[in-house]
Design a protein around this motif. Sequence first.
Motif, PDB file in Angstrom:
ATOM      1  N   GLN A 191       6.980  65.791  -6.408  1.00  0.00           N
ATOM      2  CA  GLN A 191       5.535  65.714  -6.456  1.00  0.00           C
ATOM      3  C   GLN A 191       5.042  65.100  -7.781  1.00  0.00           C
ATOM      4  OE1 GLN A 191       3.666  67.053  -3.513  1.00  0.00           O
ATOM      5  NE2 GLN A 191       5.807  66.616  -2.971  1.00  0.00           N
ATOM      6  N   LEU A 221       8.488  69.901  -3.889  1.00  0.00           N
ATOM      7  CA  LEU A 221       8.144  70.648  -2.686  1.00  0.00           C
ATOM      8  C   LEU A 221       9.421  70.941  -1.913  1.00  0.00           C
ATOM      9  CD1 LEU A 221       5.570  71.713  -1.312  1.00  0.00           C
ATOM     10  CD2 LEU A 221       5.537  69.598   0.058  1.00  0.00           C
ATOM     11  N   TYR A 268      13.631  67.783   0.224  1.00  0.00           N
ATOM     12  CA  TYR A 268      12.843  68.046  -0.980  1.00  0.00           C
ATOM     13  C   TYR A 268      11.935  66.843  -1.230  1.00  0.00           C
ATOM     14  CZ  TYR A 268      16.382  71.622  -2.055  1.00  0.00           C
ATOM     15  OH  TYR A 268      17.231  72.698  -2.010  1.00  0.00           O
ATOM     16  N   GLU A 319       6.713  75.285  -3.694  1.00  0.00           N
ATOM     17  CA  GLU A 319       7.231  74.364  -4.702  1.00  0.00           C
ATOM     18  C   GLU A 319       8.136  75.097  -5.687  1.00  0.00           C
ATOM     19  OE1 GLU A 319       4.024  72.697  -7.070  1.00  0.00           O
ATOM     20  OE2 GLU A 319       4.106  74.359  -8.489  1.00  0.00           O
ATOM     21  N   LYS A 343       2.330  76.738  -7.107  1.00  0.00           N
ATOM     22  CA  LYS A 343       1.880  76.489  -5.740  1.00  0.00           C
ATOM     23  C   LYS A 343       2.914  76.965  -4.738  1.00  0.00           C
ATOM     24  CE  LYS A 343      -0.967  72.489  -7.003  1.00  0.00           C
ATOM     25  NZ  LYS A 343      -1.248  71.053  -6.747  1.00  0.00           N
TER      26      LYS A 343
END
Length: 372
Positions: free
Chosen positions: A146, A137, A143, A112, A109
């Motif tokens: 996730q 992320l 940071y 990330e 993604k």
Amino acid sequence: MLRSGTCGLAAFAILGTCSLSALADTNPTLDPGHEYMVATNYPNNLHVIDLQTDTLYKTCTLPDAFGPGTVQLSPDHKIAYVLNNHYADVYGVELDSCKQVFHASITQKSGEKARSMFAFTVSHDGKELYTVANPTLMLKDRYEVQQPRLDVYATDAGMDAKPVRSFPAPRQLTIMQSGDDGTLYVAGADVYKVNVKTGKFDVLIPSRHWTRPLYSPPDVLYVWSQQTYRHDFALLYTTAKFKDKKEDPATADLLYGLFSVDLKTGKTETTDFGPLTEIYFSGMRSPKDPNLMYGVLNRLAKYDIKQKKLITAANLDHSYYCISFNKAGSKIYLAGTFNDVAIFDADSLKPLGKIKLPGGDMAITTAQIFIR
């Protein structure tokens, strides 16, 4: 020694005397019915060892950076999948040609960075590859950690593979194996069984949450996901067994044990196999006698599981992390740490020799033994 052609490229350029067969022999294909071992090391090598002669057969050069060098094999043993590039990518390499045929980035993604902590394997039919991504992320001022995810790839997706399915996953997942019915087994806080079509995680073997009377919670440190001849998924634990309900640690028995899943039937086992007298990084049951358990780190040790006692042990000239057996169960191969594979007789634990690998340390490589 490395099997190679009889003359080099320089001699060919000057004299024109090298045959095509001699040049081709520098990258020999694997022979059907032959037993081999694969292991990785710095700077970024994938080695194939011939277990009939206990010599290095060939070396494939991997792309990008090394680490951790964890290997999983396709069911037909034609492709080695390697988690590498600082835990960030999975590569598929044809063992016959050394050609890279698959690549998947754990980061999928925008914005990330993601890593897999040894958590990947190939499906029982070789059609899919599973990874657990631990993403962060990367924002301008901070940071954000996730939710981990289970990503499913098609193994025929080529050099820019993208997940065909993704599901939320628990934290702290590491090694995994695929069962014959398609169930995915994953080690984490507990050992889970996972439906790879729906992403549903169910506790199969309680580890952190076990409720064995008079036992302390187990401690597990295990990152070697080996595809064994016993066709099981196994990892070690340590625990304390108390004398009574007072749970006095001073009088407790400190024990080593084994979590195991039969990949054919899904049957599980939680078995103490001996006293905790030293630490082992990996262990494996004998393929010819399931009552014999072996462990390795600073010594190579052999246990009788039913009697829960140490039978014998062998001193090592340095630590080894990863233990493997040939199919006959007659030889033990020790990998990890430096750049040599040590060979021992499985019955007596007498040393039989070493195979030195080109390059540097194997570090925490996961070696695999197989028959083509």
